[in-house]
Design a protein around this motif. Structure first.
Motif, PDB file in Angstrom:
ATOM      1  N   ILE A  14      33.639 -66.713  29.727  1.00 27.14           N
ATOM      2  CA  ILE A  14      33.713 -66.534  27.906  1.00 27.14           C
ATOM      3  C   ILE A  14      33.394 -67.842  27.801  1.00 27.14           C
ATOM      4  N   ALA A  15      33.567 -69.082  28.214  1.00 22.86           N
ATOM      5  CA  ALA A  15      33.747 -70.830  28.107  1.00 22.86           C
ATOM      6  C   ALA A  15      32.197 -71.030  28.278  1.00 22.86           C
ATOM      7  N   MET A  16      31.715 -70.346  29.593  1.00 20.76           N
ATOM      8  CA  MET A  16      30.230 -71.070  29.714  1.00 20.76           C
ATOM      9  C   MET A  16      29.165 -69.918  29.394  1.00 20.76           C
ATOM     10  N   SER A  17      29.965 -68.989  28.900  1.00 22.16           N
ATOM     11  CA  SER A  17      28.826 -67.675  28.669  1.00 22.16           C
ATOM     12  C   SER A  17      27.396 -67.773  27.969  1.00 22.16           C
ATOM     13  N   ASP A  18      27.624 -69.808  27.060  1.00 20.24           N
ATOM     14  CA  ASP A  18      26.625 -69.711  26.699  1.00 20.24           C
ATOM     15  C   ASP A  18      25.523 -70.999  27.483  1.00 20.24           C
ATOM     16  N   GLY A  19      26.139 -71.066  28.287  1.00 16.84           N
ATOM     17  CA  GLY A  19      26.046 -72.530  29.437  1.00 16.84           C
ATOM     18  C   GLY A  19      26.119 -74.434  29.125  1.00 16.84           C
ATOM     19  N   SER A  20      26.996 -73.395  27.912  1.00 16.79           N
ATOM     20  CA  SER A  20      28.125 -74.839  28.014  1.00 16.79           C
ATOM     21  C   SER A  20      29.597 -74.756  27.877  1.00 16.79           C
ATOM     22  N   MET A  21      30.191 -75.579  27.991  1.00 18.02           N
ATOM     23  CA  MET A  21      31.564 -76.019  27.830  1.00 18.02           C
ATOM     24  C   MET A  21      31.848 -76.527  27.053  1.00 18.02           C
ATOM     25  N   THR A  22      32.231 -76.986  25.457  1.00 22.91           N
ATOM     26  CA  THR A  22      32.505 -78.068  25.039  1.00 22.91           C
ATOM     27  C   THR A  22      34.178 -78.080  24.849  1.00 22.91           C
ATOM     28  N   ARG A  23      33.964 -79.576  24.514  1.00 25.01           N
ATOM     29  CA  ARG A  23      35.452 -79.966  24.198  1.00 25.01           C
ATOM     30  C   ARG A  23      36.214 -79.437  23.677  1.00 25.01           C
ATOM     31  N   GLU A  24      36.347 -78.578  22.260  1.00 31.66           N
ATOM     32  CA  GLU A  24      37.001 -77.185  21.608  1.00 31.66           C
ATOM     33  C   GLU A  24      36.674 -76.663  22.740  1.00 31.66           C
TER      34      GLU A  24
ATOM     35  N   LYS B 178      37.603 -76.061  26.087  1.00 28.43           N
ATOM     36  CA  LYS B 178      38.378 -76.229  26.759  1.00 28.43           C
ATOM     37  C   LYS B 178      40.347 -76.833  25.863  1.00 28.43           C
ATOM     38  N   LEU B 179      40.216 -76.985  24.524  1.00 27.93           N
ATOM     39  CA  LEU B 179      41.163 -77.178  24.211  1.00 27.93           C
ATOM     40  C   LEU B 179      41.299 -75.946  23.816  1.00 27.93           C
ATOM     41  N   LYS B 180      41.469 -75.071  23.466  1.00 30.30           N
ATOM     42  CA  LYS B 180      41.919 -73.304  23.304  1.00 30.30           C
ATOM     43  C   LYS B 180      42.295 -73.237  24.490  1.00 30.30           C
ATOM     44  N   ILE B 181      41.020 -73.290  25.970  1.00 23.67           N
ATOM     45  CA  ILE B 181      41.906 -72.618  26.889  1.00 23.67           C
ATOM     46  C   ILE B 181      43.157 -72.693  27.469  1.00 23.67           C
ATOM     47  N   ILE B 182      43.591 -74.550  27.029  1.00 23.79           N
ATOM     48  CA  ILE B 182      44.063 -74.939  27.389  1.00 23.79           C
ATOM     49  C   ILE B 182      45.599 -74.594  26.361  1.00 23.79           C
ATOM     50  N   ALA B 183      45.814 -74.416  25.370  1.00 18.00           N
ATOM     51  CA  ALA B 183      45.974 -74.121  24.272  1.00 18.00           C
ATOM     52  C   ALA B 183      46.739 -72.417  24.219  1.00 18.00           C
TER      53      ALA B 183
ATOM     54  N   ILE C   5      38.642 -68.776  22.805  1.00 20.33           N
ATOM     55  CA  ILE C   5      38.301 -69.966  22.965  1.00 20.33           C
ATOM     56  C   ILE C   5      35.930 -69.994  22.403  1.00 20.33           C
ATOM     57  N   VAL C   6      35.446 -68.621  22.485  1.00 18.07           N
ATOM     58  CA  VAL C   6      34.462 -68.609  21.404  1.00 18.07           C
ATOM     59  C   VAL C   6      34.177 -68.772  20.057  1.00 18.07           C
TER      60      VAL C   6
END
Length: 136
Positions: free
Chosen positions: A25-35, A37-42, A108-109
């Motif tokens: 989900i986070a990488m679906s657009d080709g990059s994972m932003t800091r935000e 990553k933080l949402k995944i952690i939360a 996440i998205v």
């Protein structure tokens, strides 16, 4: 969220597959932003942190995510892995569990700007997957 598994290996498989989904989900657009990553952690901290034998589900998920990032796994392949797990274990996915997973993926998205086309497509694929019924 407390789930019941018949053994530790089943629990580990579930949390690894869930990490694959969050990565996809986070990488679906080709990059994972800091935000993102933080949402995944939360989300992991809020819903997916439970003890498993000598470890914790969140550590399993974080290690899986680190491995996926290090190996530059394609989001489509990570989603396929979750999809295979879901298809093979559909009975454990209650409506409540699916709802919690979808909420986490949406968060996440939505964490960085607005949803883009790639992210919307991935969320749609997840919704279609979750509509698949248990075949008897």
């Amino acid at each position: 969220m407390m789930l019941k598994f018949s053994n530790n290996a089943d629990a580990i498989d579930f949390y690894e597959s869930l990490a694959h989904l969050f990565y996809a989900i986070a990488m679906s657009d080709g990059s994972m932003t800091r935000e993102e990553k933080l949402k995944i952690i939360a989300s992991v901290e809020q819903h997916w942190s439970v003890p498993i034998d000598t470890t914790n589900s969140k550590e399993i998920m974080y290690q899986t995510l680190r491995d996926l990032i290090a190996n530059k796994q394609k989001s489509s392949r990570a989603f396929e892995i979750f999809q295979m797990y879901y298809s093979n274990h559909i009975a454990i996915f209650s409506e409540q569990l699916k709802h919690t997973i979808k909420e986490a993926c949406d968060a996440i998205v939505s964490s960085f700007n607005k949803k883009n086309k790639s992210e919307i497509i991935m969320l749609t694929q997840l919704n279609l997957l979750f509509k698949k019924k248990l075949e008897r």
